[in-house]
Design a protein around this motif. Sequence first.
Motif, PDB file in Angstrom:
ATOM      1  N   PRO A  71       0.826  -1.210   0.000  1.00 61.60           N
ATOM      2  CA  PRO A  71       0.000   0.000   0.000  1.00 61.60           C
ATOM      3  C   PRO A  71       0.856   1.254   0.000  1.00 61.60           C
ATOM      4  O   PRO A  71       2.018   1.235   0.391  1.00 61.60           O
ATOM      5  N   SER A  72       0.269   2.355  -0.415  1.00 66.03           N
ATOM      6  CA  SER A  72       0.966   3.638  -0.484  1.00 66.03           C
ATOM      7  C   SER A  72       0.479   4.589   0.602  1.00 66.03           C
ATOM      8  O   SER A  72       1.202   4.923   1.535  1.00 66.03           O
ATOM      9  N   ARG A  73      -0.755   5.012   0.478  1.00 67.46           N
ATOM     10  CA  ARG A  73      -1.342   5.996   1.403  1.00 67.46           C
ATOM     11  C   ARG A  73      -2.691   5.459   1.871  1.00 67.46           C
ATOM     12  O   ARG A  73      -3.684   5.542   1.173  1.00 67.46           O
ATOM     13  N   LEU A  74      -2.692   4.886   3.067  1.00 67.12           N
ATOM     14  CA  LEU A  74      -3.885   4.243   3.589  1.00 67.12           C
ATOM     15  C   LEU A  74      -4.831   5.249   4.231  1.00 67.12           C
ATOM     16  O   LEU A  74      -4.396   6.107   5.007  1.00 67.12           O
ATOM     17  N   VAL A  75      -6.110   5.117   3.932  1.00 69.09           N
ATOM     18  CA  VAL A  75      -7.131   5.975   4.538  1.00 69.09           C
ATOM     19  C   VAL A  75      -8.235   5.091   5.097  1.00 69.09           C
ATOM     20  O   VAL A  75      -8.915   4.381   4.349  1.00 69.09           O
ATOM     21  N   LEU A  76      -8.390   5.134   6.417  1.00 67.73           N
ATOM     22  CA  LEU A  76      -9.494   4.430   7.063  1.00 67.73           C
ATOM     23  C   LEU A  76     -10.667   5.407   7.147  1.00 67.73           C
ATOM     24  O   LEU A  76     -10.540   6.481   7.717  1.00 67.73           O
ATOM     25  N   THR A  77     -11.783   5.040   6.546  1.00 67.33           N
ATOM     26  CA  THR A  77     -12.936   5.943   6.483  1.00 67.33           C
ATOM     27  C   THR A  77     -13.340   6.379   7.887  1.00 67.33           C
ATOM     28  O   THR A  77     -13.627   5.540   8.751  1.00 67.33           O
ATOM     29  N   PRO A  78     -13.334   7.697   8.142  1.00 65.52           N
ATOM     30  CA  PRO A  78     -13.561   8.194   9.507  1.00 65.52           C
ATOM     31  C   PRO A  78     -15.031   8.229   9.894  1.00 65.52           C
ATOM     32  O   PRO A  78     -15.928   8.144   9.052  1.00 65.52           O
ATOM     33  N   GLY A  79     -15.235   8.390  11.203  1.00 68.85           N
ATOM     34  CA  GLY A  79     -16.569   8.621  11.718  1.00 68.85           C
ATOM     35  C   GLY A  79     -16.799  10.112  11.896  1.00 68.85           C
ATOM     36  O   GLY A  79     -16.200  10.934  11.194  1.00 68.85           O
ATOM     37  N   ASP A  80     -17.658  10.473  12.863  1.00 68.62           N
ATOM     38  CA  ASP A  80     -18.019  11.885  13.015  1.00 68.62           C
ATOM     39  C   ASP A  80     -17.650  12.465  14.376  1.00 68.62           C
ATOM     40  O   ASP A  80     -18.087  13.565  14.729  1.00 68.62           O
TER      41      ASP A  80
END
Length: 439
Positions: free
Chosen positions: A337-346
Amino acid sequence: MITDNNKKLAQWAMDFALKNGCQAAKVVLYANSNTSFELRDAKMDRLQQASESGMGINVYVDGRYGNYSTNRLDKKELETFIKNGIESTRYLAPDEFRVLADPARYYTGGKPDLQMFDDKIFGINPDDKVALARAAAGEVMGKNDRIISVETSYSDGENASYRLMSNGFEGESKSTWYSVSASVAIKGEGEARPSDYWYGSSLFYDKLPKTDIGSVALERVLRKLGQKKAKSGKYTMVVDPINSGRMLSPVLSALYGSSLQQKNSFLIDKLDQKVFSDKLTVMDDPHVIGANGSRYFDNEGVATEHRPIFENGVLKTYFFDTYNAKKMGVAPTISGPSRLVLTPGDKDLNGLIADVANGILVTGLNGGNSNSNTGDFSYGIEGFLIENGKLTRPVNEMNVTGNFLTLWNSLAAIGNDARTDRSWLVPSLVFEGVDFSGL
């Protein structure tokens, strides 16, 4: 930096290797430099400046593969170096799976500059660098009678590389980085000597956080006063955004082709299956301008792309480089992977804590281990007891144990507070019913 003359030398080395017995070759030219100014109690303790440049060459000779590197970049010496590498490779066992990537998968250019290099790195006065480290110390010195030591630092650097593959790839990448940090140790209760740290970092000098580094480090360590174990049992575990990536790292490691090929992964044969909580969505987002981890190609020259890794708990991809894909007889994907983004909450960390009746906030992971084959893990932790939505007292010398399959299925909430100065954007995490051992 990589100059035009450097590139011509790499191209010459490629041609020379192909003319002297290689059927294929890969050449990587690299140039890195860094500086650091480290202060102890606001006084200069260590100054370091380092530069490194060199060449790595992979040679493919009569079905055999060799990997060699040198920092001596004189043509005459390179001739001997390359010839010796080719001859040495002929003594190795054949490996039919060692080949260059399919040229159809290479990045071919044409996309915007990722803007990860800051030209200001060449013009910053050393006195200004020291001043930033000293300012961080000034935010701590004399602020509390318990302080034992204060260590602060300023660091920066540049990294550049140029890659050539004999079957058609050519690519260059470069980036800069800057960092200011502070670490504070204090007198605790009895013989305890708690310590903590804080830092700011950026690809660009103008965006580097330059204040409140020392004051945050002091605040973080003072709140550790009175640390002790809590009772053993099941708690809601909240992991802050400094440590949340540590919980994801073993999961990502289990997706690499090298682990799968060796049958050393607790996620083997799980592709397109729901393995974790439906709250977990992780994407590889590698083409964001000016962001840590962004890149257009991996170390094989293969083009990166926006790629789902987990979608609502479903495993969507493995990381198969060319070698491991061929060994397993599957289609290659990407080497990693390069740039991991875990979908955030609020909610931010405070908002997540407010929703917890009985839990532990983890602010530090101290040692421990995980089993990549089974997913079992055990980590030492420190942090804070959470009671009725509030932090009530600091805890330490406790262990958290479990299995990553169970843990990530118990994911209950995700924060919105990922640190954007990292290549993994993993915010605070909340897991239900986690085993802690203490009193």
